[in-house]
Scaffold this active site. Structure first.
Site, PDB file in Angstrom:
ATOM      1  N   SER A 105       0.863  -1.192   0.000  1.00 17.45           N
ATOM      2  CA  SER A 105       0.000   0.000   0.000  1.00 17.45           C
ATOM      3  C   SER A 105       0.896   1.237   0.000  1.00 17.45           C
ATOM      4  O   SER A 105       2.008   1.200   0.550  1.00 17.45           O
ATOM      5  CB  SER A 105      -0.855   0.021   1.268  1.00 17.45           C
ATOM      6  OG  SER A 105      -1.458   1.279   1.442  1.00 17.45           O
ATOM      7  N   TYR A 130      -0.669  -0.515  10.443  1.00 20.46           N
ATOM      8  CA  TYR A 130      -0.923  -1.002   9.080  1.00 20.46           C
ATOM      9  C   TYR A 130       0.172  -0.488   8.134  1.00 20.46           C
ATOM     10  O   TYR A 130       0.725  -1.251   7.332  1.00 20.46           O
ATOM     11  CB  TYR A 130      -2.305  -0.531   8.644  1.00 20.46           C
ATOM     12  CG  TYR A 130      -2.660  -0.796   7.199  1.00 20.46           C
ATOM     13  CD1 TYR A 130      -3.048  -2.060   6.782  1.00 20.46           C
ATOM     14  CD2 TYR A 130      -2.625   0.234   6.258  1.00 20.46           C
ATOM     15  CE1 TYR A 130      -3.396  -2.296   5.450  1.00 20.46           C
ATOM     16  CE2 TYR A 130      -2.971   0.007   4.938  1.00 20.46           C
ATOM     17  CZ  TYR A 130      -3.358  -1.258   4.535  1.00 20.46           C
ATOM     18  OH  TYR A 130      -3.683  -1.482   3.218  1.00 20.46           O
ATOM     19  N   LYS A 160       2.877  -2.547   5.873  1.00 24.79           N
ATOM     20  CA  LYS A 160       2.945  -2.438   4.412  1.00 24.79           C
ATOM     21  C   LYS A 160       4.336  -1.994   3.958  1.00 24.79           C
ATOM     22  O   LYS A 160       4.799  -2.369   2.881  1.00 24.79           O
ATOM     23  CB  LYS A 160       1.852  -1.489   3.909  1.00 24.79           C
ATOM     24  CG  LYS A 160       0.443  -2.038   4.117  1.00 24.79           C
ATOM     25  CD  LYS A 160       0.226  -3.310   3.282  1.00 24.79           C
ATOM     26  CE  LYS A 160      -1.148  -3.889   3.410  1.00 24.79           C
ATOM     27  NZ  LYS A 160      -1.392  -5.038   2.527  1.00 24.79           N
TER      28      LYS A 160
HETATM   29  N1  LIG Z   1      -8.684  -0.552  -0.829  1.00 23.93           N
HETATM   30  C1  LIG Z   1      -7.643   0.251  -0.697  1.00 23.93           C
HETATM   31  O1  LIG Z   1      -7.765   1.481  -0.710  1.00 23.93           O
HETATM   32  C2  LIG Z   1      -6.261  -0.342  -0.576  1.00 23.93           C
HETATM   33  C3  LIG Z   1      -5.176   0.526  -0.710  1.00 23.93           C
HETATM   34  C4  LIG Z   1      -3.889   0.027  -0.599  1.00 23.93           C
HETATM   35  C5  LIG Z   1      -3.701  -1.330  -0.365  1.00 23.93           C
HETATM   36  N2  LIG Z   1      -4.769  -2.148  -0.233  1.00 23.93           N
HETATM   37  C6  LIG Z   1      -4.500  -3.564   0.007  1.00 23.93           C
HETATM   38  O2  LIG Z   1      -5.169  -4.341  -0.964  1.00 23.93           O
HETATM   39  C7  LIG Z   1      -5.410  -5.642  -0.445  1.00 23.93           C
HETATM   40  C8  LIG Z   1      -6.848  -6.044  -0.709  1.00 23.93           C
HETATM   41  O3  LIG Z   1      -7.695  -5.107  -0.103  1.00 23.93           O
HETATM   42  P1  LIG Z   1      -9.131  -4.725  -0.708  1.00 23.93           P
HETATM   43  O4  LIG Z   1      -9.259  -3.255  -0.558  1.00 23.93           O
HETATM   44  O5  LIG Z   1      -9.327  -5.344  -2.032  1.00 23.93           O
HETATM   45  O6  LIG Z   1     -10.080  -5.422   0.406  1.00 23.93           O
HETATM   46  P2  LIG Z   1     -11.555  -6.034   0.312  1.00 23.93           P
HETATM   47  O7  LIG Z   1     -12.305  -5.516  -0.855  1.00 23.93           O
HETATM   48  O8  LIG Z   1     -12.129  -5.864   1.673  1.00 23.93           O
HETATM   49  O9  LIG Z   1     -11.258  -7.597   0.050  1.00 23.93           O
HETATM   50  C9  LIG Z   1     -10.510  -8.327   0.969  1.00 23.93           C
HETATM   51  C10 LIG Z   1     -10.459  -9.784   0.560  1.00 23.93           C
HETATM   52  O10 LIG Z   1      -9.629 -10.493   1.486  1.00 23.93           O
HETATM   53  C11 LIG Z   1     -10.403 -11.490   2.164  1.00 23.93           C
HETATM   54  N3  LIG Z   1      -9.909 -11.566   3.541  1.00 23.93           N
HETATM   55  C12 LIG Z   1     -10.032 -10.655   4.532  1.00 23.93           C
HETATM   56  N4  LIG Z   1      -9.428 -11.091   5.635  1.00 23.93           N
HETATM   57  C13 LIG Z   1      -8.912 -12.309   5.359  1.00 23.93           C
HETATM   58  C14 LIG Z   1      -8.199 -13.268   6.112  1.00 23.93           C
HETATM   59  N5  LIG Z   1      -7.888 -13.077   7.398  1.00 23.93           N
HETATM   60  N6  LIG Z   1      -7.825 -14.413   5.497  1.00 23.93           N
HETATM   61  C15 LIG Z   1      -8.137 -14.632   4.193  1.00 23.93           C
HETATM   62  N7  LIG Z   1      -8.824 -13.763   3.426  1.00 23.93           N
HETATM   63  C16 LIG Z   1      -9.212 -12.615   4.017  1.00 23.93           C
HETATM   64  C17 LIG Z   1     -11.853 -11.030   2.021  1.00 23.93           C
HETATM   65  O11 LIG Z   1     -12.790 -12.088   2.119  1.00 23.93           O
HETATM   66  P3  LIG Z   1     -13.419 -12.580   3.545  1.00 23.93           P
HETATM   67  O12 LIG Z   1     -13.664 -11.353   4.358  1.00 23.93           O
HETATM   68  O13 LIG Z   1     -14.665 -13.288   3.140  1.00 23.93           O
HETATM   69  O14 LIG Z   1     -12.391 -13.500   4.130  1.00 23.93           O
HETATM   70  C18 LIG Z   1     -11.814 -10.469   0.595  1.00 23.93           C
HETATM   71  O15 LIG Z   1     -11.836 -11.503  -0.348  1.00 23.93           O
HETATM   72  C19 LIG Z   1      -5.005  -5.587   1.035  1.00 23.93           C
HETATM   73  O16 LIG Z   1      -3.693  -6.098   1.159  1.00 23.93           O
HETATM   74  C20 LIG Z   1      -4.997  -4.099   1.338  1.00 23.93           C
HETATM   75  O17 LIG Z   1      -4.109  -3.784   2.391  1.00 23.93           O
HETATM   76  C21 LIG Z   1      -6.054  -1.700  -0.325  1.00 23.93           C
END
Ligand SMILES: NC(=O)c1ccc[n+]([C@@H]2O[C@H](COP(=O)([O-])OP(=O)(O)OC[C@H]3O[C@@H](n4cnc5c(N)ncnc54)[C@H](OP(=O)(O)O)[C@@H]3O)[C@@H](O)[C@H]2O)c1
Length: 255
Positions: free
Chosen positions: A147, A160, A164
């Site tokens: 991130s 967090y 990252k």
């Molecule tokens: N969205 C942003 O703005 C952003 C920015 C920078 C980086 N990121 C990074 O991008 C990645 C994905 O985030 P996202 O925004 O796409 O999140 P999201 O839409 O909430 O999706 C998260 C996914 O991970 C699964 N998950 C959550 N906790 C888990 C666990 N303990 N074990 C296995 N699976 C798990 C969820 O399914 P279940 O809950 O059903 O398990 C879902 O499939 C993360 O590493 C996050 O730090 C996101």
């Protein structure tokens, strides 16, 4: 094969039932890869895998539930992926946790440890489980979803952000360790993306304005705008890239 072709490759993507992980799985499948859909909820994994099989052909996706907090679950994810597809060419460590918003002085030890365990230690577990077969084949690509939080200080996302930043260093270290086996290890560092995970940062118009006002593209991103970088790193197009972090943030970090 064209540069971005993923035909014949198998990709395991954690957290691939929604958000960025789902977009990566769908785009990799579109580029010819077989994909393993994983999250904590088996029924949702099955539903998502079925959707991908309906779109890209039966046998494109399998569903294997795993909680990244559990080493046993992750070993099962790798064992079952191997059983289903016979190999893993691309590993995407995408799932992560952030149970706490606020100053670091207020975080509980359990919350801090959960963030470090799920976002750093679990990635190292998973990578260590997949790397032996990549070493045998002298080929593999590991992608860690980090991130831009890991590039900046933060008043509310401290632990967090630390995790990252550590992911970026994990990629650099493992790139050095495994480079001689032709295994590439890179991070993708998204900016703010419209997913459930980041809802608190975009749901309310004031927060959204604060997040985008100084960003050159003046908007947040969509999960699909991250997926292309993963296809690049998982295909021949990314073969000479390792130890790097690709920032995809609409310019938020340069302004
Ligand atoms: N969205 C942003 O703005 C952003 C920015 C920078 C980086 N990121 C990074 O991008 C990645 C994905 O985030 P996202 O925004 O796409 O999140 P999201 O839409 O909430 O999706 C998260 C996914 O991970 C699964 N998950 C959550 N906790 C888990 C666990 N303990 N074990 C296995 N699976 C798990 C969820 O399914 P279940 O809950 O059903 O398990 C879902 O499939 C993360 O590493 C996050 O730090 C996101």
């Amino acid at each position: 094969m064209t540069l971005f072709d993923m035909k014949g490759k198998v990709a395991v993507i954690t957290g691939s039932t929604r958000g960025i992980g789902l977009a990566i799985a769908e785009r990799m499948a579109e580029h010819g890869a077989k994909v393993v859909i994983s999250s904590r909820k088996a029924d949702v994994c099955e539903q998502v895998a079925k959707g991908i099989n309906d779109r890209f052909g039966n046998g494109t996706a399998v569903a294997i539930a795993a909680n990244i907090s559990s080493k046993e679950n992750l070993q099962n994810l790798i064992d079952e992926s191997n059983r289903a597809f016979g190999r893993i060419d691309v590993l995407v460590c995408n799932a992560a946790s952030n149970p706490y918003y606020g100053p670091l002085a207020g975080i509980s030890d359990d919350q801090f440890r959960k963030i470090l365990d799920n976002n750093i230690v679990a990635n190292n577990w998973l990578i260590s489980m997949v790397v032996p077969q990549m070493i045998e084949r002298k080929d593999g690509s590991v992608i860690i979803v980090s991130s831009i939080g890991g590039l900046k200080g933060s008043t509310i996302l401290g632990a967090y952000a630390i995790s990252k930043a550590a992911d970026m260093q994990l990629a650099r270290n493992l790139a050095c360790e495994y480079g001689k086996h032709n295994i590439r290890v890179n991070c993708i560092a998204p900016g703010l993306i419209k997913t459930d995970f980041a809802k608190a940062l975009w749901d309310n118009p004031e927060n959204l304005k604060a997040s985008t006002a100084r960003s050159p593209l003046l908007r947040i991103g969509t999960p699909d705008e991250i997926a292309g970088a993963a296809v690049f790193l998982g295909s021949a197009a990314g073969d000479f890239m390792t130890g790097q972090t690709m920032v995809i943030d609409g310019g938020a970090t340069i302004s």
